[in-house]
Write an enzyme that holds these catalytic residues in place. Structure first.
Site, PDB file in Angstrom:
ATOM      1  N   GLN A 384       0.846  -1.199   0.000  1.00  0.00           N
ATOM      2  CA  GLN A 384       0.000   0.000   0.000  1.00  0.00           C
ATOM      3  C   GLN A 384       0.876   1.241   0.000  1.00  0.00           C
ATOM      4  OE1 GLN A 384      -1.959  -1.022   3.772  1.00  0.00           O
ATOM      5  NE2 GLN A 384      -3.883  -1.046   2.656  1.00  0.00           N
ATOM      6  N   LYS A 472     -15.710   8.645   5.349  1.00  0.00           N
ATOM      7  CA  LYS A 472     -14.606   8.560   4.390  1.00  0.00           C
ATOM      8  C   LYS A 472     -14.965   9.159   3.044  1.00  0.00           C
ATOM      9  CE  LYS A 472     -15.830   3.935   2.902  1.00  0.00           C
ATOM     10  NZ  LYS A 472     -15.377   2.640   2.443  1.00  0.00           N
TER      11      LYS A 472
END
Ligand code: ZN
Ligand code: ZN
Length: 641
Positions: A384, A472
């Site tokens: 990531q 989010k």
């Protein structure tokens, strides 16, 4: 009279028993021609079904997802009608709509069936569609339903009826075909203008391996022939661009069963590309005030007990690694966040120190069933471009704006210019599901909405889509084929600061909890590279290309000149290679085209004598001859993002 509320908020009055189709007709005939079904108080209904009370009504057309799925499900009925006409005695399981099209599970008995018969079925479907048969709904008693399918000898429908309560059963008939179905359907078969059966496979009845295997036939239909042609074109194009295929051809990555399924091996060219992405992001992050950290690939089990990951995902994850003595247990790192929380805790923090931003290209491991693995998009180990920002509640909006800038900068540099953002908020009806105070949620939610607005992002707001630990913002990117990918996510977290007891000293000299923000513009490098390959069909932007040029000497005589050029370009950080093979120049050019190398530099007698190169650009052809300096300047201009 009853009141009908339309999506724009307007209220119209109609007689009780009005249908959605009649409502559409009262608005415009053109609209009525396109209406496929209607959402009545949130439930999809046949457009012909009478409405008996005050309701909110949304008319559904091909442009609505629910309109489309009603259309495709109705097409499954049409396919069944065609199959019954062509192959009498066929028995039918279930026939739902799927994301692109529909399928029907059918039992042909002893009959051999192959995809060569698709064309015949497609033609029959079109012939039946032209009769414009209405889909007629009829409630039936359980006894009548059983009688009908007993007589027809369809044990699958009888098996389905068995579980249905009396009084809830409906039949639908179009033309000569009657099916057990709760609906809804489109008004008539005339809407179906183009048909393509895509594939077939086996499917156990009710997914139970001990029961009979039926034949599942997949199909797709469209209201216009041109839309089908476009769809078929996209599928072919997607096959050509499949990152698994191009990854192999361009020698970017590989998989080895010996190494383990779902664990990508990055080959030298793939690694070069990936390293450039990493460097690009690192440079941008340093400018944006991030600090780079490194944490181990494993973590003590207790770390994940504290974070809550062990309780939530432990059973479905790679199992703990045990040490030979001491009885310690470690987990392969499934996420970097807990490690970064511990980095935050290495010293006391004051309100003046915030925000702090820890970035790491952290490799994580998540167990996926082998059947779920898919190229680089579903793997068991991936890296990531992770970072965690720790800030004060009043800094959330600014931090979001900065992350949005970074994400848009990234998209711009990589040619993703079609995107939307989804803001996921709490379900306002069910606030108890979420941790963190009402006040902090309200603050963060409005901060995200304002940040997105101030940055001019095309945004959709979804209530109830937030995680239990925070709201989010996700970026949805449309690729060159119009497919949507979720890339880039920014997530507020109230949970981990609580679990790890993170603190900072406020201006009031009291201890406060910081807000944690997780963000990853690429998401995972593996998945991002997969999307990028398919988006640009392997023709990467020049700055990312693992090989930016290839020098093609016309004969052995010019190899020294080629080497000199190559060294000079490498000194300017432009990488490439020389084709030393004893091949004709035409062949060398063709091979370089296949490898999608952006620039070909042809050198022969004239070039060597004049200190020049003849330049060919991939996909654009001959650009004439120029000095090496001119070429260098052109490349540098092109790779400066
Ligand atoms: Zn149906
Ligand atoms: Zn995280």
């Amino acid at each position: 009279m009853i009141n009908i509320t339309l999506p724009d908020g307007s209220i119209r009055q109609y007689d009780k028993g009005i249908t959605s189709m009649q409502i559409a007709q009262s608005i415009s005939e053109g609209l009525a021609r396109n209406v496929l079904a209607a959402e009545v108080n949130g439930e999809v209904w046949d457009a012909s079904r009478p409405i008996e009370e005050d309701s909110s009504v949304k008319l559904l057309t091909w442009n609505d997802t629910k309109g489309k799925s009603t259309y495709w499900h109705s097409s499954a009925h049409l396919m069944a009608e065609a199959l019954e006409a062509l192959y009498p005695g066929t028995k039918f399981g279930i026939g739902p709509a799927i994301e692109t099209g529909f399928y029907y599970d059918v039992d042909f008995g002893d009959r051999e069936f192959s995809s060569e018969e698709f064309k015949k079925i497609e033609d029959k479907m079109i012939e039946l569609a032209k009769t414009k048969s209405e889909y007629i709904r009829k409630p039936v008693s359980k006894a009548d339903a059983i009688e009908y399918f007993t007589e027809k000898g369809d044990e699958y429908k009888l098996d389905l009826i068995k579980d249905l309560p009396d009084g809830s059963i409906t039949f639908y008939t179009q033309g000569n075909f009657t099916d057990l179905c709760r609906g809804p359907h489109i008004p008539n078969t005339g809407h179906i203008k183009a048909v393509k059966l895509m594939s077939m496979g086996g499917a156990y009845w009710r997914g139970d391996e001990s029961r009979k295997q039926l034949t599942r036939i997949y199909g797709v239909t469209f209201p216009k022939a041109s839309e089908l042609a476009e769809y078929v074109h996209l599928i072919e194009e997607a096959k050509k661009r499949d990152h698994r295929k191009l990854g192999k051809e361009l020698e970017l990555f590989a998989f080895s069963e010996k190494v383990g399924m779902g664990l990508p091996l990055w080959l030298p060219k793939g690694t070069a590309l990936r390293e450039r992405l990493v460097r690009f992001m690192q440079t941008a992050q340093v400018k944006a005030g991030y600090e780079q950290v490194i944490t181990p690939h494993i973590g003590h089990k207790n770390l994940y007990i504290t974070s809550g990951h062990y309780e939530k995902y432990g059973a479905d994850s790679f199992q703990p690694i045990k040490t030979p003595q001491e009885g310690e247990e470690f987990l392969l790192k499934p996420m970097n966040c807990p490690h970064h929380c511990e980095i935050y805790k290495t010293k006391p923090r004051s309100y003046k120190d915030l925000p702090v931003r820890f970035a790491e290209f952290g490799t994580v491991y998540r167990y996926e069933q082998s059947g779920e693995l898919h190229g680089l998009t579903r793997v068991r180990g991936f890296t990531q471009d992770d970072a965690h920002l720790f800030c004060r509640p009043d800094q959330v909006k600014d931090e979001f704006k900065k992350v949005i800038d970074l994400v848009l900068y990234t998209f711009g540099a990589l040619g993703f210019d079609n995107y939307t953002a989804q803001v996921s908020l709490r379900d306002p009806e069910n606030k108890s599901k979420y941790i963190g105070s009402d006040e902090t949620w309200a603050l963060a939610e409005s901060a995200i909405i304002e940040a997105a607005k101030e940055k001019g992002l095309p945004t959709v707001i979804e209530y109830g889509e937030a995680a239990f630990y925070g709201p989010k913002l996700d970026f949805m990117v449309k690729d060159a084929l119009g497919r949507k990918w979720q890339l880039g996510t920014i997530q507020v977290d109230y949970n981990l600061p609580e679990r790890f007891e993170l603190e900072y000293t406020g201006s009031d000299n009291q201890k406060h909890r910081p807000v944690m923000i997780h963000r990853a513009p690429f998401g995972s490098l593996e998945r991002f590279v997969a999307v990028l390959i398919e988006h640009c069909a392997g023709n990467f932007p020049l700055w990312l290309s693992p090989e930016q040029f290839i020098i093609l000497p016309i004969s052995e005589k010019y190899e020294d000149y080629a080497k000199k050029l190559s060294d000079e370009l490498k000194d300017s950080d432009i990488c490439g290679l020389i084709d030393f093979r004893d091949e004709k120049i035409g062949r060398k050019i063709r091979d370089a085209e296949v490898k999608k190398i952006p620039y070909m530099l042809i050198v022969g007698e004239k070039e060597a004598a004049e200190g020049k190169v003849s330049v060919r650009k991939h996909g654009a052809g001959d650009m004439g001859s120029m000095s090496i300096e001119e070429f260098k300047q052109q490349i540098i201009k092109e790779i400066t993002v």
